[in-house]
Motif scaffolding. Structure first.
Motif, PDB file in Angstrom:
ATOM      1  N   UNK A  47       0.848  -1.190   0.000  1.00  0.00           N
ATOM      2  CA  UNK A  47       0.000   0.000   0.000  1.00  0.00           C
ATOM      3  C   UNK A  47       0.882   1.238   0.000  1.00  0.00           C
ATOM      4  N   UNK A  51      -2.021   5.094  -2.230  1.00  0.00           N
ATOM      5  CA  UNK A  51      -3.249   4.323  -2.018  1.00  0.00           C
ATOM      6  C   UNK A  51      -3.956   4.752  -0.744  1.00  0.00           C
ATOM      7  N   UNK A  52      -3.218   5.404   0.153  1.00  0.00           N
ATOM      8  CA  UNK A  52      -3.768   5.819   1.441  1.00  0.00           C
ATOM      9  C   UNK A  52      -4.090   7.295   1.492  1.00  0.00           C
ATOM     10  N   UNK A  91      -6.423  12.555  11.316  1.00  0.00           N
ATOM     11  CA  UNK A  91      -7.712  11.846  11.279  1.00  0.00           C
ATOM     12  C   UNK A  91      -8.894  12.789  11.512  1.00  0.00           C
ATOM     13  N   UNK A  94      -9.676  14.685   8.377  1.00  0.00           N
ATOM     14  CA  UNK A  94     -10.253  13.835   7.328  1.00  0.00           C
ATOM     15  C   UNK A  94     -11.728  13.584   7.631  1.00  0.00           C
ATOM     16  N   UNK A  95     -12.026  13.342   8.918  1.00  0.00           N
ATOM     17  CA  UNK A  95     -13.393  12.996   9.324  1.00  0.00           C
ATOM     18  C   UNK A  95     -14.322  14.198   9.411  1.00  0.00           C
TER      19      UNK A  95
ATOM     20  N   UNK B   1      -5.103   1.384  14.178  1.00  0.00           N
ATOM     21  CA  UNK B   1      -4.586   2.245  13.097  1.00  0.00           C
ATOM     22  C   UNK B   1      -3.594   1.447  12.261  1.00  0.00           C
ATOM     23  N   UNK B 147      -6.635   0.547   7.000  1.00  0.00           N
ATOM     24  CA  UNK B 147      -6.177   1.822   6.460  1.00  0.00           C
ATOM     25  C   UNK B 147      -7.105   2.221   5.320  1.00  0.00           C
ATOM     26  N   UNK B 148      -6.961   3.468   4.842  1.00  0.00           N
ATOM     27  CA  UNK B 148      -7.770   3.897   3.711  1.00  0.00           C
ATOM     28  C   UNK B 148      -7.473   3.025   2.494  1.00  0.00           C
ATOM     29  N   UNK B 149      -6.190   2.707   2.292  1.00  0.00           N
ATOM     30  CA  UNK B 149      -5.801   1.889   1.152  1.00  0.00           C
ATOM     31  C   UNK B 149      -6.483   0.530   1.183  1.00  0.00           C
ATOM     32  N   UNK B 150      -6.523  -0.096   2.350  1.00  0.00           N
ATOM     33  CA  UNK B 150      -7.166  -1.410   2.464  1.00  0.00           C
ATOM     34  C   UNK B 150      -8.659  -1.320   2.224  1.00  0.00           C
ATOM     35  N   UNK B 152     -10.289   0.814   0.519  1.00  0.00           N
ATOM     36  CA  UNK B 152     -10.554   1.037  -0.899  1.00  0.00           C
ATOM     37  C   UNK B 152     -10.343  -0.245  -1.704  1.00  0.00           C
ATOM     38  N   UNK B 153      -9.341  -1.047  -1.290  1.00  0.00           N
ATOM     39  CA  UNK B 153      -9.094  -2.306  -1.983  1.00  0.00           C
ATOM     40  C   UNK B 153     -10.286  -3.244  -1.810  1.00  0.00           C
ATOM     41  N   UNK B 177     -19.874   8.397  -1.526  1.00  0.00           N
ATOM     42  CA  UNK B 177     -19.309   9.734  -1.654  1.00  0.00           C
ATOM     43  C   UNK B 177     -19.621  10.417  -2.965  1.00  0.00           C
ATOM     44  N   UNK B 196     -23.617   7.417   8.076  1.00  0.00           N
ATOM     45  CA  UNK B 196     -22.485   7.369   8.983  1.00  0.00           C
ATOM     46  C   UNK B 196     -22.998   6.958  10.360  1.00  0.00           C
ATOM     47  N   UNK B 208     -15.839   4.487  11.936  1.00  0.00           N
ATOM     48  CA  UNK B 208     -16.378   5.560  11.092  1.00  0.00           C
ATOM     49  C   UNK B 208     -15.281   6.449  10.505  1.00  0.00           C
ATOM     50  N   UNK B 209     -14.025   6.077  10.720  1.00  0.00           N
ATOM     51  CA  UNK B 209     -12.925   6.886  10.189  1.00  0.00           C
ATOM     52  C   UNK B 209     -13.049   7.068   8.683  1.00  0.00           C
ATOM     53  N   UNK B 210     -12.658   8.269   8.237  1.00  0.00           N
ATOM     54  CA  UNK B 210     -12.571   8.585   6.801  1.00  0.00           C
ATOM     55  C   UNK B 210     -13.914   8.536   6.078  1.00  0.00           C
ATOM     56  N   UNK B 211     -15.018   8.522   6.831  1.00  0.00           N
ATOM     57  CA  UNK B 211     -16.334   8.482   6.188  1.00  0.00           C
ATOM     58  C   UNK B 211     -16.457   9.617   5.192  1.00  0.00           C
ATOM     59  N   UNK B 213     -15.472   7.654   2.587  1.00  0.00           N
ATOM     60  CA  UNK B 213     -14.498   7.075   1.654  1.00  0.00           C
ATOM     61  C   UNK B 213     -14.663   5.548   1.577  1.00  0.00           C
TER      62      UNK B 213
END
Lengths: 417, 381
Positions: A47, A51-52, A91, A94-95, B1, B147-150, B152-153, B177, B196, B208-211, B213
């Protein structure tokens, strides 16, 4: 994104991946047991930062404005000495995409070192938030000599109450977003022990949030001293409300004019207040109390987080420098209806809030008026600015009462050109 | 995290007593079972992806619970959580799932032909029927920890797989989104849209992190098969329709799930599953089948009867309001579903619902006529 590497990440295939990274069989066997940072390494390859990278297209906060993919790529895998990461700093931003009219900061520090390790992100944010203050080139003045304040007693026909607040962090312990329960309890222990040494008009007592009686709680509510578990997502998304109410509490002196919050948004929030318009006395007590507390913790080998680049270090970058908000509750029935009110406040470097605090609306004609700035000017300078500003506002109010006209004052200079 | 929580190493310089949470006001499974000794033994561990004991229990510390409702109070961050922290999670599972032992084996049965009846629940009483479960994709961290990457994967994989479904399962994905206002309103009207999370139980665990996404909703064109992506679990799979034909709902559920599992396997991914815990999901309460089969049913008389709760308990059913968990019933209409998740197969659980609802309707009819229901009281299942 899902592809050949993803298949390899599950348990027994990690060996294959490790081999591809160049680890021999023995090394692989050794590394695959207790030390899980190897899997973290493999994951980092799988990753990449791109990607993050968070989706910030709908966001309006200082972090979103400053965080480029290049900066993220550089900082994502760094750790502070307390093992705090960039993702954890950002974080909350972002949230909480923010509001078109209100630009929030969007990131927090987990420890003192966050401001150094992630300086490439924090420095532009600080510059943005603090009117062009450049931490790379400028130094912040600290001045807690209250005797320098002039004209600091307001007309009580207008000013109902006066208050000064700031925050202090205990060096060596992580900040509220990052602290473990043991660290938070240590902050409480250090601070409460120091406060027990205050005497005279500053003598007081501590009320732990978790074990106050109903009666004590009601009294603190009636006094407007009690703080509650944060509900603002700006704070909860920054992990500050974990383990509530463990190690949180309120200390105040017997006279109820000096108050300290422990482990809310910062290690400590220090507040001096009284009814009426004697801001000079409020600030004098503020400075005296702060100095005494500092001395008491130093006697036990502790100190406050401070450096000459950023002044006092607090959780939110918006509170760096002095962390100081000096304000009054003031009645301005005529001025508040004048169309020039906002401009006058702007030029005087003041802000208005409702009397319930930040994010509340004013009721009637009474406003909470306080200084806008925190960093780049000393405590004395900011309180003097507030004093001069409030006196000007009162003069305007008096003129309007008599039907005379008022003038918008020239803007006070800032760093930003 | 993400990427390894080395922060945990720093905490180890404090003693276990100094770090042990204050659980004196708490009423949840975690608080009941996390002794200082267990805390001491587990605090230095972490899963390969870096999920730690404190990560597992944070939601239970932050949500002391309610004297009447026993929440779980812990979550998994990845598949290995249930292994690494078994000293805590095995007792939690045993407590939550009616005595399920660490040595017990869980049966999976997704053959809808094994369900007897269920196509004839009285539509005068049963307004709608629904079966839901969750699935986790092996190799990716779960919602509290990904993570965000995971995340999204997981989304990309899911969309790829679901896009190939055909026939009555053919459908479309709506990413949270970037849906249009019109699409959003349609999903709300269809009761498909999830929002959410606001429950502090979920928020405190980091789900709920990065909601919003990488979150989204997929549903078939017929609006009878629905998949939630990256809400509380990687996938929540729902089959539903108006009326009382639970058999048809369960048929579609099994067919759809089996197809989806195959499509993921084609792409090199299995679902998290093992023979002890069945399907592995974020919350220990959803282990095993992760299955909740339920109906919206009108029981105005039965619900006022003194023995209503007792009957539900005997039938191994639970009631909720029609707004879902934590809502109250409106107008005598209840959401009745199976109480169990682990230790019974999917077919067995749906059978309990089908048989139980039949009996409840029979009782309702008797009460309507002023008759007693004492002679048809069930035995404890």
């Amino acid at each position: 994104m899902a592809g050949p590497f993803t298949r390899l990440i599950s348990g027994r295939n990690t060996a294959v991946l490790l081999a591809s990274l160049g680890a021999g069989t023995m090394a692989t066997g050794f590394l695959m047991t207790e030390n899980n940072s190897l899997v973290a390494e493999a994951k980092k390859m799988l990753y990449p930062p791109s990607s993050d990278f968070p989706d910030l297209r709908k966001h309006n906060n200082c972090m979103a404005a400053a965080l480029t993919p290049a900066v993220y790529a550089k900082l994502r895998d760094k750790l502070t000495p307390n093992n705090w990461t960039l993702d954890q700093c950002i974080q909350t931003g972002v949230d909480n995409p923010g509001h078109p009219f209100i630009k929030t900061v969007g990131c927090v520090a987990g420890d003192e070192e966050s401001y150094e390790v992630f300086a490439e992100l924090f420095d532009p944010i600080i510059k943005d938030r603090h009117n062009g203050y450049d931490p790379r080139t400028m130094t912040h003045p600290t001045d807690l000599d209250a005797s320098k304040i002039t004209n600091g007693v307001f007309d009580e026909k207008y000013v109902l109450s006066s208050r000064v607040r700031t925050g202090r962090s205990i060096r060596g312990l992580s900040l509220p977003p990052a602290c473990s329960r043991a660290e938070r309890r240590e902050v409480e222990r250090v601070v409460v022990m120091a406060l027990a040494g205050l005497k005279g008009d500053l003598a007081g007592r501590y009320y732990g949030l978790g074990d106050m009686t109903d009666k004590e709680q009601q009294q603190l509510i009636d006094d407007h001293f009690l703080f509650d578990k944060p509900v603002s997502p700006l704070l909860t998304c920054a992990f500050m409300a974990r383990d509530w109410p463990d190690a949180r509490g309120i200390w105040h002196n017997n006279e109820k004019t000096f108050l300290i919050w422990v482990n809310e948004e910062d290690h400590t929030r220090v507040i001096s207040m009284e009814k009426g318009g004697n801001m000079k006395r409020v600030f004098e007590r503020f400075c005296r109390g702060l100095k005494q507390v500092e001395q008491l913790i130093q006697e036990r080998g502790w100190e406050f987080m401070w450096n000459e680049r950023l002044g006092y270090i607090l959780t939110c970058p918006s509170n760096l420098g002095t962390g100081l908000r000096a304000g009054v509750h003031v009645r301005l029935p005529n001025l508040s209806k004048d169309s020039r009110f906002s401009k006058i406040l702007d030029n005087l470097r003041l802000q208005k809030r409702g009397t319930g605090g930040v994010d509340t609306a004013a009721t009637g004609d009474t406003f909470d008026i306080s200084n806008n700035d925190r960093l780049g000017k000393s405590e004395v300078e900011l309180v003097q600015l507030l004093v001069d500003g409030v006196n000007y506002l009162i003069e305007c109010e008096k003129k309007l009462e008599k039907g005379h006209d008022i003038k918008v004052p020239a803007p006070i200079t800032q760093f930003r050109k | 995290m993400p990427f390894g929580n080395t922060h945990n190493q720093m905490k180890l310089k404090y003693s276990s007593e100094q770090e042990y949470p204050d659980l004196s006001q708490h009423n949840n499974h975690m608080a009941k079972l996390l002794t200082p000794a267990i805390y001491e033994r587990l605090r230095s561990k972490q899963t390969p992806s870096g999920f730690t004991l404190d990560d597992v229990i944070q939601t239970g510390i932050d949500n002391p619970g309610h004297p009447f409702i026993m929440t779980v109070g812990c979550v998994a961050g990845d598949e290995e959580t249930y292994e690494v922290f078994k000293e805590l999670l095995d007792p939690v599972i045993e407590d939550r799932h009616g005595g399920y032992k660490p040595s017990d084996k869980h049966k999976t049965d997704l053959n809808p032909d094994n369900l007897k009846g269920g196509d004839d629940l009285d539509p005068n009483y049963v307004l709608s029927s629904r079966v839901r479960t969750g699935r986790s994709v092996r190799g990716f961290c779960l919602p509290p920890h990904c993570s965000r990457g995971e995340r999204r994967a997981v989304e990309t994989l899911s969309i790829e797989a679901l896009d190939t479904l055909s026939g009555d399962l053919k459908g479309k994905y709506y990413a949270l989104k970037n849906m249009t206002d019109a699409e959003q309103q349609q999903l709300i009207d269809d009761h498909f849209l999830f929002d959410k999370p606001v429950s502090p139980l979920l928020l405190a665990s980091g789900m709920a992190r990065d909601w919003p996404d990488a979150r989204g909703i997929w549903h078939n064109n017929n609006k009878t098969f629905l998949v939630w992506v990256n809400e509380e679990d990687h996938l929540r799979v729902i089959s539903m329709q108006q009326g009382g034909n639970m058999k048809e709902v369960f048929n579609r559920f099994c067919t759809g799930l089996t197809k989806i599992e195959g499509l993921f396997k084609d792409r090199g991914h299995s679902f998290m599953w093992n023979e002890h815990l069945g399907y592995v999901l974020t919350c220990p309460s959803n282990l095993g089948t992760g299955l909740r089969a339920g109906v919206h049913v009108k029981l105005p008389n039965m619900s006022k009867h003194a023995k209503f709760e007792e009957v539900l308990k005997k039938l191994r059913l639970q009631k909720r309001g029609t707004g879902g968990v934590d809502t109250a019933a409106v107008g005598g209409v209840f959401d009745i579903s199976n109480a169990d998740r682990l230790g019974f197969s999917e077919v067995e659980l749906v059978q309990m619902v089908v048989d139980g609802i039949k009996l409840l309707i029979e009782m309702e009819k008797k009460l309507e006529k002023g008759q007693s229901i004492d002679d048809i009281m069930p035995a404890q299942k």
